[in-house]
Design an enzyme around this catalytic site. Structure first.
Site, PDB file in Angstrom:
ATOM      1  N   GLU A  54      -9.815  81.098  41.535  1.00 41.49           N
ATOM      2  CA  GLU A  54      -9.439  81.650  40.228  1.00 41.49           C
ATOM      3  C   GLU A  54     -10.193  80.973  39.109  1.00 41.49           C
ATOM      4  O   GLU A  54     -10.588  81.606  38.125  1.00 41.49           O
ATOM      5  CB  GLU A  54      -7.934  81.515  40.001  1.00 41.49           C
ATOM      6  CG  GLU A  54      -7.081  82.496  40.783  1.00 41.49           C
ATOM      7  CD  GLU A  54      -6.902  82.127  42.252  1.00 41.49           C
ATOM      8  OE1 GLU A  54      -7.339  81.023  42.652  1.00 41.49           O
ATOM      9  OE2 GLU A  54      -6.336  82.944  42.997  1.00 41.49           O
TER      10      GLU A  54
ATOM     11  N   GLN B  69      -4.771  87.893  41.340  1.00 36.73           N
ATOM     12  CA  GLN B  69      -4.062  88.719  42.329  1.00 36.73           C
ATOM     13  C   GLN B  69      -2.546  88.764  42.104  1.00 36.73           C
ATOM     14  O   GLN B  69      -1.936  89.812  42.213  1.00 36.73           O
ATOM     15  CB  GLN B  69      -4.399  88.220  43.727  1.00 36.73           C
ATOM     16  CG  GLN B  69      -4.193  89.262  44.794  1.00 36.73           C
ATOM     17  CD  GLN B  69      -4.977  88.922  46.047  1.00 36.73           C
ATOM     18  OE1 GLN B  69      -4.645  87.969  46.757  1.00 36.73           O
ATOM     19  NE2 GLN B  69      -6.010  89.688  46.319  1.00 36.73           N
ATOM     20  N   PHE B  70      -1.970  87.625  41.786  1.00 30.97           N
ATOM     21  CA  PHE B  70      -0.540  87.545  41.495  1.00 30.97           C
ATOM     22  C   PHE B  70      -0.325  86.485  40.416  1.00 30.97           C
ATOM     23  O   PHE B  70      -1.069  85.496  40.357  1.00 30.97           O
ATOM     24  CB  PHE B  70       0.276  87.141  42.727  1.00 30.97           C
ATOM     25  CG  PHE B  70       0.453  88.246  43.739  1.00 30.97           C
ATOM     26  CD1 PHE B  70       1.534  89.110  43.657  1.00 30.97           C
ATOM     27  CD2 PHE B  70      -0.461  88.419  44.761  1.00 30.97           C
ATOM     28  CE1 PHE B  70       1.709  90.128  44.588  1.00 30.97           C
ATOM     29  CE2 PHE B  70      -0.293  89.438  45.699  1.00 30.97           C
ATOM     30  CZ  PHE B  70       0.793  90.290  45.605  1.00 30.97           C
ATOM     31  N   ASP B  71       0.760  86.694  39.625  1.00 34.48           N
ATOM     32  CA  ASP B  71       1.152  85.756  38.574  1.00 34.48           C
ATOM     33  C   ASP B  71       1.030  84.285  38.963  1.00 34.48           C
ATOM     34  O   ASP B  71       0.454  83.480  38.258  1.00 34.48           O
ATOM     35  CB  ASP B  71       2.600  86.052  38.156  1.00 34.48           C
ATOM     36  CG  ASP B  71       3.458  86.526  39.332  1.00 34.48           C
ATOM     37  OD1 ASP B  71       3.642  85.753  40.280  1.00 34.48           O
ATOM     38  OD2 ASP B  71       3.913  87.689  39.301  1.00 34.48           O
ATOM     39  N   GLY B  72       1.583  83.935  40.144  1.00 35.85           N
ATOM     40  CA  GLY B  72       1.650  82.520  40.525  1.00 35.85           C
ATOM     41  C   GLY B  72       0.308  81.935  40.919  1.00 35.85           C
ATOM     42  O   GLY B  72       0.226  80.734  41.201  1.00 35.85           O
ATOM     43  N   PHE B  73      -0.735  82.752  40.922  1.00 37.06           N
ATOM     44  CA  PHE B  73      -2.059  82.244  41.296  1.00 37.06           C
ATOM     45  C   PHE B  73      -2.996  82.128  40.103  1.00 37.06           C
ATOM     46  O   PHE B  73      -4.199  81.939  40.254  1.00 37.06           O
ATOM     47  CB  PHE B  73      -2.682  83.127  42.382  1.00 37.06           C
ATOM     48  CG  PHE B  73      -1.817  83.243  43.600  1.00 37.06           C
ATOM     49  CD1 PHE B  73      -1.142  82.129  44.096  1.00 37.06           C
ATOM     50  CD2 PHE B  73      -1.638  84.453  44.242  1.00 37.06           C
ATOM     51  CE1 PHE B  73      -0.313  82.221  45.207  1.00 37.06           C
ATOM     52  CE2 PHE B  73      -0.808  84.557  45.357  1.00 37.06           C
ATOM     53  CZ  PHE B  73      -0.153  83.443  45.845  1.00 37.06           C
TER      54      PHE B  73
ATOM     55  N   PRO C 222      -4.712  77.917  38.988  1.00 39.34           N
ATOM     56  CA  PRO C 222      -6.009  77.265  39.199  1.00 39.34           C
ATOM     57  C   PRO C 222      -7.014  77.617  38.089  1.00 39.34           C
ATOM     58  O   PRO C 222      -7.995  76.904  37.896  1.00 39.34           O
ATOM     59  CB  PRO C 222      -6.481  77.815  40.558  1.00 39.34           C
ATOM     60  CG  PRO C 222      -5.219  78.182  41.267  1.00 39.34           C
ATOM     61  CD  PRO C 222      -4.291  78.677  40.173  1.00 39.34           C
TER      62      PRO C 222
ATOM     63  N   HIS D 232       4.820  85.004  43.913  1.00 38.77           N
ATOM     64  CA  HIS D 232       4.459  86.416  43.760  1.00 38.77           C
ATOM     65  C   HIS D 232       5.391  87.156  42.803  1.00 38.77           C
ATOM     66  O   HIS D 232       5.372  88.380  42.767  1.00 38.77           O
ATOM     67  CB  HIS D 232       4.477  87.130  45.114  1.00 38.77           C
ATOM     68  CG  HIS D 232       3.419  86.678  46.081  1.00 38.77           C
ATOM     69  ND1 HIS D 232       3.460  85.462  46.704  1.00 38.77           N
ATOM     70  CD2 HIS D 232       2.283  87.287  46.517  1.00 38.77           C
ATOM     71  CE1 HIS D 232       2.395  85.343  47.502  1.00 38.77           C
ATOM     72  NE2 HIS D 232       1.666  86.431  47.400  1.00 38.77           N
TER      73      HIS D 232
HETATM   74  C1  LIG Z   1      -4.605  80.348  44.639  1.00 38.74           C
HETATM   75  C2  LIG Z   1      -4.346  81.600  45.396  1.00 38.74           C
HETATM   76  N1  LIG Z   1      -4.999  82.724  45.052  1.00 38.74           N
HETATM   77  C3  LIG Z   1      -4.769  83.884  45.700  1.00 38.74           C
HETATM   78  C4  LIG Z   1      -3.871  83.942  46.720  1.00 38.74           C
HETATM   79  C5  LIG Z   1      -3.590  85.262  47.434  1.00 38.74           C
HETATM   80  N2  LIG Z   1      -4.034  85.189  48.823  1.00 38.74           N
HETATM   81  C6  LIG Z   1      -3.174  84.883  49.813  1.00 38.74           C
HETATM   82  S1  LIG Z   1      -3.924  84.728  51.259  1.00 38.74           S
HETATM   83  C7  LIG Z   1      -5.432  85.143  50.614  1.00 38.74           C
HETATM   84  C8  LIG Z   1      -6.635  85.168  51.512  1.00 38.74           C
HETATM   85  C9  LIG Z   1      -6.843  83.863  52.165  1.00 38.74           C
HETATM   86  O1  LIG Z   1      -7.860  83.927  53.106  1.00 38.74           O
HETATM   87  P1  LIG Z   1      -8.199  82.692  54.032  1.00 38.74           P
HETATM   88  O2  LIG Z   1      -8.213  81.435  53.247  1.00 38.74           O
HETATM   89  O3  LIG Z   1      -9.424  83.027  54.768  1.00 38.74           O
HETATM   90  O4  LIG Z   1      -6.977  82.560  55.037  1.00 38.74           O
HETATM   91  P2  LIG Z   1      -6.288  83.654  55.977  1.00 38.74           P
HETATM   92  O5  LIG Z   1      -5.237  84.324  55.155  1.00 38.74           O
HETATM   93  O6  LIG Z   1      -7.346  84.577  56.461  1.00 38.74           O
HETATM   94  O7  LIG Z   1      -5.651  82.882  57.058  1.00 38.74           O
HETATM   95  C10 LIG Z   1      -5.314  85.387  49.255  1.00 38.74           C
HETATM   96  C11 LIG Z   1      -6.416  85.793  48.377  1.00 38.74           C
HETATM   97  C12 LIG Z   1      -3.196  82.746  47.044  1.00 38.74           C
HETATM   98  N3  LIG Z   1      -2.288  82.691  48.013  1.00 38.74           N
HETATM   99  N4  LIG Z   1      -3.450  81.597  46.372  1.00 38.74           N
END
Ligand SMILES: Cc1ncc(C[n+]2csc(CCOP(=O)(O)OP(=O)(O)O)c2C)c(N)n1
Lengths: 372, 328
Positions: B61, B83-87, B90, B130
């Site tokens: 982010e 993607q979501f409020d809680g993210f 960063p 979320h």
């Molecule tokens: C800081 C943050 N940003 C966005 C998200 C939303 N999100 C959840 S899982 C994901 C993808 C993660 O991919 P990866 O690190 O490859 O792990 P995988 O889920 O494939 O195990 C995202 C974008 C999050 N959880 N945390």
């Protein structure tokens, strides 16, 4: 030759058990393991898959709000999980159900979070398994800090097997792009900390392929930070176990951090909310099915170790029992009471929060007997 | 020409219209390309405008917002999806220390026409991070404008206006209302849209005023409807803009009704309600028949989803507050 024209050689992938179930040797990572131990790993893999599948089914039935399946990644998780000693600490993401299993965390506890009755709820220090962390990469820094504590406590490099402690932290290929993960690498290197970074490269971060995150194989990033990196066949539980053991041993003995890239595949959707048909081809899934982490162990046990059908039937029966227990226990998980939201916000509740709670209790009481 | 659209489709139409209207507009975020975003707000845009303009960002982010700053310095107009409020956290440093300040530090010579879209709020049964409502952090930060829509028509016009704005705008989207439908004039001119930073009286009434925004506007309207059974005629204001706040519209309403209840999902303490209460007592003290009351989330972390309905303000809690302003 120009710098940008330089193509790094295809990385080696440490493999000790082929997809066909044939044991192969690796000069640097010999693994002493008995067939009984391999049977035990098979049991872990099969039960984790069953538990995970049951959770997906429970989500479909409306018993869970969401589930992040580890389908296809069982070997990467069980191999790493079984390499841990009890004093070691693990820092998972949200998908390490196989590691939780190895740490004896009750699967039902994990379900509580996905059902929406808790925000975690287990004690990280009880099984040396931290709370799941959903914010990508944040836990890698927690692992670093924990490792700093381990080092300060003198629990590194003493040579005492019960004392020396390593920290194992998980993250995905996507999360490897987060600043936190890169800061964790730097801190771990700067203080030569007893931490193993374990990246499950399951090829996808929701819809983004790993190429969006990195132009070099992920394990190669480690060298820029000043510690070793290695790629292993993440669908080979023996390779995962062998290499994790070495990395954790080296961490415990004071040789510092390692990055392990477990090359694997997310066989299912990102979560039950995701629809992977929108962004990836089914052929890819078919290819990876031939590299299934469980089938190869089964093939080995049948063909090379002469394990009889009764063993597999026994595991099947145990899986069924586990599934039934999980299903029942999940359905029995009670919703939290409305007033419980005020609990554990602080160690000592503040007067103003206590007042908010008591006002809300009065408000709720005002409906009693009001036919609501 | 009006068509019936969901809020999600209206937001998509707004992005499409801006990408067509201004080739400096870029979209950046996680999964915004092929997937069309986890809520499908950017559905089809990468296909039509290309990977250069609808960019699947690496997963950071801070990277998304920090690089938007550089793009803005270079004359681009990035629209970033968190993607979501809680993210968003960063990226918090980049937003409050960089996006918000560079225009000021450059003595106005560089602009930050960045739009930061954030799906926010609860009520969707999600896991943690979320369902949060972090708007006050941003409204508290000078240099940022903060808005939120409550219906498809506003979603369409306000997002276009935000992207066209030369100031940075944090655009909060009430995710639980994404699938609600409404009439949207997709051919309407930007210039004809209601001003971005004006509140709107969505129901006029004489007895008390409810101020809400985003996801809570629909709830406030339900409460107003229910209140008619008690013989109470409530005015409902959709605040729309959280920074700046259209204080005038709120004050005029309170001067008429004498009573005010502010409703939001965010925790009450130091939330938008606190600011509105302060302004109203400064500007309409003698019109007030009762203290301004706030209905919001409790001062706790957003709870596990099985108890979120109790945590979130609902019709009953709003009516309870209205009752209290009458029994004062
Ligand atoms: C800081 C943050 N940003 C966005 C998200 C939303 N999100 C959840 S899982 C994901 C993808 C993660 O991919 P990866 O690190 O490859 O792990 P995988 O889920 O494939 O195990 C995202 C974008 C999050 N959880 N945390």
């Amino acid at each position: 030759m120009t710098l940008h024209g330089h193509v790094p050689p295809e990385p080696d992938l440490v493999q000790l058990l082929t997809p066909e179930g044939v044991r192969v040797d690796h000069p640097d990572f010999p693994l002493e393991i008995t067939d009984d131990e391999i049977k035990s790993l098979y049991r872990d893999l099969a039960l984790v898959r069953r538990f995970d599948g049951e959770a997906t089914a429970l989500q479909r039935q409306g018993e869970l709000g969401l589930w992040a399946s580890c389908l296809g990644q069982e070997a990467a998780q069980v191999g790493a999980g079984r390499a841990l000693r009890s004093q070691d600490m693990a820092f998972p993401t949200y998908r390490e159900h196989g590691v939780a299993w190895c740490r004896d965390v009750d699967p039902v506890t994990l379900l509580g979070m996905f059902r929406g009755v808790s925000l975690g709820g287990w004690n990280p220090n009880e099984n040396n398994f931290n709370l799941y962390t959903i914010v990508l990469g944040a836990q890698t820094l927690h692992a670093v800090g924990y490792a700093m504590g381990v080092a300060r406590d003198g629990a590194v490099g003493t040579g005492e097997p019960e004392r020396d402690t390593a920290v194992l932290t998980f993250f995905g290929d996507g999360a490897s792009s987060q600043g936190d993960v890169n800061e964790a690498f730097i801190w771990a290197a700067a203080a030569n900390l007893p931490v193993v970074f374990y990246c499950q490269n399951n090829q996808w971060a929701i819809s983004e392929p790993v190429e969006r995150q990195s132009r070099v194989p992920l394990f190669q990033r480690a060298s820029g930070f000043g510690f070793p990196g290695i790629r292993i066949d993440g669908n080979d539980v023996l390779a995962c176990l062998a290499v994790s053991r070495v990395a954790l041993d080296e961490a415990r003995s004071g040789q510092g951090p390692t990055l392990i890239e477990a090359f694997t595949y997310r066989m299912g959707a990102h979560t039950t909310s995701d629809d992977p048909t929108r962004y990836r081809l089914s052929e890819e899934l078919e290819t990876w099915k031939h590299r299934d982490p469980i089938e190869r162990v089964r093939a080995y046990l049948i063909r090379e170790a002469g394990v009889a059908q009764e063993f597999f039937d026994g595991i099947e029966a145990e899986s069924e029992e586990l599934a039934i227990r999980i299903r029942q226990a999940c359905r029995a998980l009670e919703d939290p009471s409305p007033l419980s939201v005020f609990d554990q916000v602080y160690v000592e509740i503040t007067d103003e929060l206590a007042e908010q709670r008591s006002d809300y209790a009065d408000y709720l009481a005002s409906f009693e007997g009001a036919g609501r | 020409m009006a068509s019936t659209l969901t809020m999600a489709a209206a937001l998509n139409a707004a992005l499409r219209e801006r990408l067509e209207a201004d080739d400096k507009v870029l979209i950046m975020g996680m999964d915004v390309g092929k997937l069309g975003g986890v809520f499908r707000i950017t559905d089809g845009l990468q296909k039509d405008f290309g990977e250069d303009r609808v960019i699947d960002a690496p997963l950071g982010e801070s990277g998304i917002i920090g690089s938007a700053v550089g793009l803005a310095i270079r004359g681009y107009r990035p629209v970033c999806e968190i993607q979501f409020d809680g993210f968003v956290y960063p990226a918090f440093d980049q937003i409050v220390s960089q996006v918000a300040k560079i225009h000021n530090r450059s003595l106005g010579q560089v602009r930050m026409p960045i739009t930061i879209r954030i799906p926010y709020g609860g009520g969707i049964g999600a896991v943690e991070h979320h369902s949060e409502s972090p708007e006050a952090y941003f409204a508290h930060t000078a240099g940022l404008k903060v808005v939120t829509c409550s219906n498809p028509a506003d979603a369409f016009s306000m997002l276009r206006q935000s992207i066209a704005s030369d100031d940075p705008v944090v655009f909060f989207e009430p995710k639980r209302r994404y699938w609600g439908k409404g009439e949207v004039d997709v051919t309407g001119l930007l210039a004809d849209a209601p001003q971005l930073h004006r509140a709107r009286v969505v129901r006029s009434g004489a007895d008390a005023t409810l101020v809400a925004y985003g996801p809570m506007v629909a709830t406030a309207l339900q409460a107003a409807k229910a209140a008619t059974e008690d013989g109470r005629d409530l005015e409902v204001i959709d605040l729309r803009s959280l920074s700046p706040i259209d204080t005038g519209t709120v004050v005029s309403s309170v001067q008429k009704t004498g009573r005010l209840v502010v409703v939001h999902e965010a925790s009450v303490t130091l939330g938008m309600g606190a600011e509105i209460a302060a302004r109203v007592q400064e500007r309409a003290f003698y019109s007030l028949e009762a203290p301004v009351l706030r209905v919001g989330g409790f001062d706790t972390p957003y709870p596990a989803s099985r108890v979120e309905e109790e945590w979130l303000p609902d019709v009953d809690r709003i009516l309870d507050a209205v009752d209290r302003t009458f029994s004062f």
